[in-house]
Design an enzyme around this catalytic site. Structure first.
Site, short mmCIF file in Angstrom:
data_model
loop_
_atom_site.label_atom_id
_atom_site.label_comp_id
_atom_site.label_asym_id
_atom_site.label_seq_id
_atom_site.Cartn_x
_atom_site.Cartn_y
_atom_site.Cartn_z
N CYS A 148 0.52 -29.64 32.63
CA CYS A 148 -0.31 -28.47 32.84
C CYS A 148 -0.68 -27.64 31.60
O CYS A 148 -1.93 -27.41 31.28
CB CYS A 148 0.02 -27.37 33.89
SG CYS A 148 0.24 -28.38 35.52
N HIS A 149 0.38 -27.19 30.84
CA HIS A 149 0.13 -26.33 29.72
C HIS A 149 1.17 -26.77 28.48
O HIS A 149 1.47 -25.80 27.63
CB HIS A 149 0.20 -24.94 30.02
CG HIS A 149 -0.60 -24.27 31.06
ND1 HIS A 149 0.07 -24.33 32.44
CD2 HIS A 149 -1.72 -24.16 31.12
CE1 HIS A 149 -0.87 -24.09 33.23
NE2 HIS A 149 -2.08 -23.88 32.59
N GLY A 150 2.02 -27.83 28.81
CA GLY A 150 2.88 -28.42 27.68
C GLY A 150 4.32 -27.87 27.62
O GLY A 150 4.68 -27.86 26.79
#
Ligand code: FES
Length: 184
Positions: A148-150
């Protein structure tokens, strides 16, 4: 004339009384409505037998190979159970805890070094990280990768990189035999 003057007071008090009466009636109706709406809601908060049955689960871990993991559902959430390799255990134990964003020693996160039991919900915004299966991306630290955001987690499920603030949570669990884990 005196009677008429008495029937309609100049201060409008009888109008105020009517308003108060209407207000009280409305309030009473509102309270009744709230009560009738609240009951099913409160009632729905009592866990049903199905939910109680799922509050703890026993998982057979005998077929999980070293380096692999399985995902099962527990209380509506994904639960990761991973069998770590000696290298993964060594990597998890060798980390300088003081440098971690959410400092926690590996020994405080596992009951048996070989087994990692985690709630598979990213502590950033709640995505399910990848990496439970060896065929999935595991990130730079060999644990879990949240696409999703790493966010990246290590082989102890601790946050190492990315926006997530906390380690993956460890649920209450126990081993009921060498091949069975009871969670919850
Ligand atoms: S939800 Fe996992 S990095 Fe944002």
């Amino acid at each position: 004339m005196a009677d008429q003057a008495h029937a309609v007071p100049k201060d409008g008090h009888s109008g105020g009384t009517r308003r108060e009466f209407l207000y009280l009636m409305t309030a009473a109706a509102g309270a009744y409505g709230a009560a009738t709406v609240a009951w099913p809601f409160i009632s729905s908060m009592n866990p049903s037998q199905d939910v109680l049955a799922l509050s703890s689960i026993e998982v057979d871990i005998s077929s999980i190979q070293p380096g692999e993991g399985i995902t099962v559902k527990w209380r509506g959430k994904p639960l990761f159970i991973r069998r770590r390799t000696p290298e993964e255990i060594k990597a998890a134990e060798g980390v300088n805890v003081a440098q971690l964003r959410d400092p926690q020693a590996d020994k405080d996160r596992v009951q048996k070094p070989e087994w990692l039991v985690l709630i598979g919900v990213c502590t950033h915004l709640g995505c399910v990280p990848q990496g439970e299966k060896s065929s999935e991306p595991r990130g730079e630290y060999g644990g879990y990768y949240c696409p999703c955001h790493g966010s990246q987690y290590d082989t102890s499920g601790r946050i190492r990189k990315g926006p997530a603030p906390l380690n993956l949570a460890v649920p209450p669990y126990s081993f009921t035999s060498d091949t069975t884990v009871k969670v919850g």
